[in-house]
Write a protein that holds these residues in place. Sequence first.
Motif, PDB file in Angstrom:
ATOM      1  N   GLU A  23       0.833  -1.204   0.000  1.00 27.36           N
ATOM      2  CA  GLU A  23       0.000   0.000   0.000  1.00 27.36           C
ATOM      3  C   GLU A  23       0.869   1.256   0.000  1.00 27.36           C
ATOM      4  O   GLU A  23       0.626   2.187  -0.762  1.00 27.36           O
ATOM      5  CB  GLU A  23      -0.919   0.007   1.226  1.00 27.36           C
ATOM      6  N   MET A  24       1.891   1.287   0.857  1.00 25.48           N
ATOM      7  CA  MET A  24       2.713   2.497   0.962  1.00 25.48           C
ATOM      8  C   MET A  24       3.459   2.795  -0.329  1.00 25.48           C
ATOM      9  O   MET A  24       3.580   3.952  -0.727  1.00 25.48           O
ATOM     10  CB  MET A  24       3.665   2.430   2.164  1.00 25.48           C
ATOM     11  N   LEU A  25       3.948   1.752  -0.997  1.00 25.35           N
ATOM     12  CA  LEU A  25       4.684   1.967  -2.246  1.00 25.35           C
ATOM     13  C   LEU A  25       3.777   2.502  -3.341  1.00 25.35           C
ATOM     14  O   LEU A  25       4.226   3.284  -4.193  1.00 25.35           O
ATOM     15  CB  LEU A  25       5.362   0.672  -2.687  1.00 25.35           C
ATOM     16  N   ILE A  58      10.897  -3.605  13.276  1.00 20.28           N
ATOM     17  CA  ILE A  58       9.827  -2.788  12.717  1.00 20.28           C
ATOM     18  C   ILE A  58       8.822  -2.557  13.830  1.00 20.28           C
ATOM     19  O   ILE A  58       8.313  -3.513  14.425  1.00 20.28           O
ATOM     20  CB  ILE A  58       9.135  -3.465  11.523  1.00 20.28           C
ATOM     21  N   ALA A  59       8.564  -1.290  14.138  1.00 20.91           N
ATOM     22  CA  ALA A  59       7.548  -0.932  15.118  1.00 20.91           C
ATOM     23  C   ALA A  59       6.218  -0.831  14.382  1.00 20.91           C
ATOM     24  O   ALA A  59       6.149  -0.294  13.277  1.00 20.91           O
ATOM     25  CB  ALA A  59       7.889   0.405  15.784  1.00 20.91           C
ATOM     26  N   GLY A  60       5.168  -1.336  14.995  1.00 15.36           N
ATOM     27  CA  GLY A  60       3.845  -1.280  14.386  1.00 15.36           C
ATOM     28  C   GLY A  60       2.806  -0.743  15.344  1.00 15.36           C
ATOM     29  O   GLY A  60       2.868  -1.008  16.550  1.00 15.36           O
ATOM     30  N   ALA A  61       1.866   0.017  14.814  1.00 11.16           N
ATOM     31  CA  ALA A  61       0.716   0.489  15.581  1.00 11.16           C
ATOM     32  C   ALA A  61      -0.506  -0.242  15.045  1.00 11.16           C
ATOM     33  O   ALA A  61      -0.831  -0.137  13.857  1.00 11.16           O
ATOM     34  CB  ALA A  61       0.543   1.999  15.454  1.00 11.16           C
ATOM     35  N   PHE A  62      -1.145  -0.983  15.920  1.00  3.78           N
ATOM     36  CA  PHE A  62      -2.324  -1.761  15.568  1.00  3.78           C
ATOM     37  C   PHE A  62      -3.547  -1.110  16.184  1.00  3.78           C
ATOM     38  O   PHE A  62      -3.497  -0.629  17.322  1.00  3.78           O
ATOM     39  CB  PHE A  62      -2.191  -3.188  16.118  1.00  3.78           C
ATOM     40  N   GLY A  88      19.498   3.571  11.646  1.00  2.00           N
ATOM     41  CA  GLY A  88      18.785   4.152  10.507  1.00  2.00           C
ATOM     42  C   GLY A  88      17.310   3.802  10.585  1.00  2.00           C
ATOM     43  O   GLY A  88      16.943   2.667  10.901  1.00  2.00           O
ATOM     44  N   VAL A  89      16.466   4.781  10.320  1.00  2.00           N
ATOM     45  CA  VAL A  89      15.014   4.588  10.271  1.00  2.00           C
ATOM     46  C   VAL A  89      14.611   4.504   8.814  1.00  2.00           C
ATOM     47  O   VAL A  89      15.109   5.258   7.973  1.00  2.00           O
ATOM     48  CB  VAL A  89      14.270   5.753  10.968  1.00  2.00           C
ATOM     49  N   TRP A  90      13.696   3.597   8.483  1.00  5.68           N
ATOM     50  CA  TRP A  90      13.255   3.417   7.102  1.00  5.68           C
ATOM     51  C   TRP A  90      11.771   3.023   7.092  1.00  5.68           C
ATOM     52  O   TRP A  90      11.230   2.530   8.085  1.00  5.68           O
ATOM     53  CB  TRP A  90      14.098   2.345   6.398  1.00  5.68           C
ATOM     54  N   GLY A  91      11.121   3.255   5.983  1.00  3.61           N
ATOM     55  CA  GLY A  91       9.767   2.741   5.758  1.00  3.61           C
ATOM     56  C   GLY A  91       8.710   3.212   6.733  1.00  3.61           C
ATOM     57  O   GLY A  91       7.836   2.440   7.116  1.00  3.61           O
ATOM     58  N   VAL A  92       8.741   4.479   7.125  1.00  2.00           N
ATOM     59  CA  VAL A  92       7.713   5.003   8.030  1.00  2.00           C
ATOM     60  C   VAL A  92       6.465   5.312   7.208  1.00  2.00           C
ATOM     61  O   VAL A  92       6.541   6.003   6.184  1.00  2.00           O
ATOM     62  CB  VAL A  92       8.209   6.267   8.764  1.00  2.00           C
ATOM     63  N   TYR A  93       5.338   4.800   7.661  1.00  2.00           N
ATOM     64  CA  TYR A  93       4.095   4.985   6.901  1.00  2.00           C
ATOM     65  C   TYR A  93       2.893   4.794   7.810  1.00  2.00           C
ATOM     66  O   TYR A  93       2.909   3.945   8.705  1.00  2.00           O
ATOM     67  CB  TYR A  93       4.022   3.958   5.766  1.00  2.00           C
ATOM     68  N   THR A  94       1.862   5.578   7.543  1.00  3.94           N
ATOM     69  CA  THR A  94       0.552   5.426   8.192  1.00  3.94           C
ATOM     70  C   THR A  94      -0.494   5.319   7.109  1.00  3.94           C
ATOM     71  O   THR A  94      -0.527   6.143   6.188  1.00  3.94           O
ATOM     72  CB  THR A  94       0.231   6.627   9.104  1.00  3.94           C
ATOM     73  N   THR A  95      -1.362   4.320   7.215  1.00  3.65           N
ATOM     74  CA  THR A  95      -2.435   4.177   6.240  1.00  3.65           C
ATOM     75  C   THR A  95      -3.306   5.435   6.257  1.00  3.65           C
ATOM     76  O   THR A  95      -3.516   6.035   7.318  1.00  3.65           O
ATOM     77  CB  THR A  95      -3.242   2.887   6.506  1.00  3.65           C
ATOM     78  N   ALA A 103      -0.641   7.708  15.190  1.00  2.00           N
ATOM     79  CA  ALA A 103      -0.038   6.395  14.942  1.00  2.00           C
ATOM     80  C   ALA A 103       1.433   6.509  14.552  1.00  2.00           C
ATOM     81  O   ALA A 103       2.269   5.736  15.044  1.00  2.00           O
ATOM     82  CB  ALA A 103      -0.822   5.647  13.868  1.00  2.00           C
ATOM     83  N   ALA A 104       1.779   7.454  13.697  1.00  2.00           N
ATOM     84  CA  ALA A 104       3.178   7.613  13.296  1.00  2.00           C
ATOM     85  C   ALA A 104       4.028   8.045  14.489  1.00  2.00           C
ATOM     86  O   ALA A 104       5.144   7.551  14.672  1.00  2.00           O
ATOM     87  CB  ALA A 104       3.303   8.618  12.155  1.00  2.00           C
ATOM     88  N   ARG A 105       3.524   8.928  15.301  1.00  2.00           N
ATOM     89  CA  ARG A 105       4.243   9.345  16.509  1.00  2.00           C
ATOM     90  C   ARG A 105       4.458   8.136  17.418  1.00  2.00           C
ATOM     91  O   ARG A 105       5.533   7.962  17.995  1.00  2.00           O
ATOM     92  CB  ARG A 105       3.488  10.439  17.253  1.00  2.00           C
ATOM     93  N   ALA A 106       3.461   7.285  17.536  1.00  3.41           N
ATOM     94  CA  ALA A 106       3.569   6.109  18.407  1.00  3.41           C
ATOM     95  C   ALA A 106       4.657   5.149  17.931  1.00  3.41           C
ATOM     96  O   ALA A 106       5.459   4.670  18.741  1.00  3.41           O
ATOM     97  CB  ALA A 106       2.219   5.394  18.490  1.00  3.41           C
ATOM     98  N   VAL A 107       4.712   4.868  16.617  1.00  5.16           N
ATOM     99  CA  VAL A 107       5.740   3.933  16.134  1.00  5.16           C
ATOM    100  C   VAL A 107       7.126   4.564  16.181  1.00  5.16           C
ATOM    101  O   VAL A 107       8.113   3.885  16.497  1.00  5.16           O
ATOM    102  CB  VAL A 107       5.426   3.361  14.727  1.00  5.16           C
ATOM    103  N   MET A 108       7.221   5.847  15.901  1.00  2.36           N
ATOM    104  CA  MET A 108       8.519   6.512  15.980  1.00  2.36           C
ATOM    105  C   MET A 108       9.010   6.590  17.426  1.00  2.36           C
ATOM    106  O   MET A 108      10.194   6.421  17.694  1.00  2.36           O
ATOM    107  CB  MET A 108       8.451   7.908  15.352  1.00  2.36           C
ATOM    108  N   THR A 109       8.109   6.823  18.356  1.00  2.00           N
ATOM    109  CA  THR A 109       8.483   6.856  19.771  1.00  2.00           C
ATOM    110  C   THR A 109       8.998   5.495  20.226  1.00  2.00           C
ATOM    111  O   THR A 109      10.010   5.407  20.930  1.00  2.00           O
ATOM    112  CB  THR A 109       7.296   7.325  20.628  1.00  2.00           C
TER     113      THR A 109
END
Length: 170
Positions: A23-25, A58-62, A88-95, A103-109
């Motif tokens: 989806e992100m790509l 990989i951090a995930g927010a469910f 290195g951080v890679w592939g940050v995405y929120t649907t 959600a992005a703040r939660a996974v980055m935190t």
Amino acid sequence: MTAFDVRLLGDANVDAYIALRREMLADTPWSFLATPEDDVACDPVGLRARIAQDQNDIAGAFDATTGALLAVAGFGRMQRQKVRHRVGVWGVYTTPAARGRGAARAVMTLAITTARGWDGVRWIGLSVSDEAPAALGLYESLGFELWGTEPVAMVVQGRDHAELHMALEL
């Protein structure tokens, strides 16, 4: 603000991650160097091997109600001896349906907190597309500082896109 279950992904989450990765790509191709045709993170075997490695997560927010994977942030310690102090951080995405809800703040935190616990890590770096002002704002609010711009980091459908390079000192 929506309630999230935020955790590191494991083997059981590989299929959900791959679906979100595809989806992100498609959704924001200017935000990722990979394309659906050459993306190694869409290979289930390779992805399982990657997240099984120590200090490569990989951090995930469910969604706390449905269990759907809403946001992700990949991060890993640099492997070469001279750069093992960096992550290195890679592939940050929120649907799209979950954007603006934290959600992005939660996974980055979670990524930052996890990396802080790795012995000897002093810096976290990432790159963000010049087409993603909301992501840039998030990273700045988390303490990341801009250190450089790569003017033509990628070309997507004939259009040049710059990458902004950022770092956070731990």
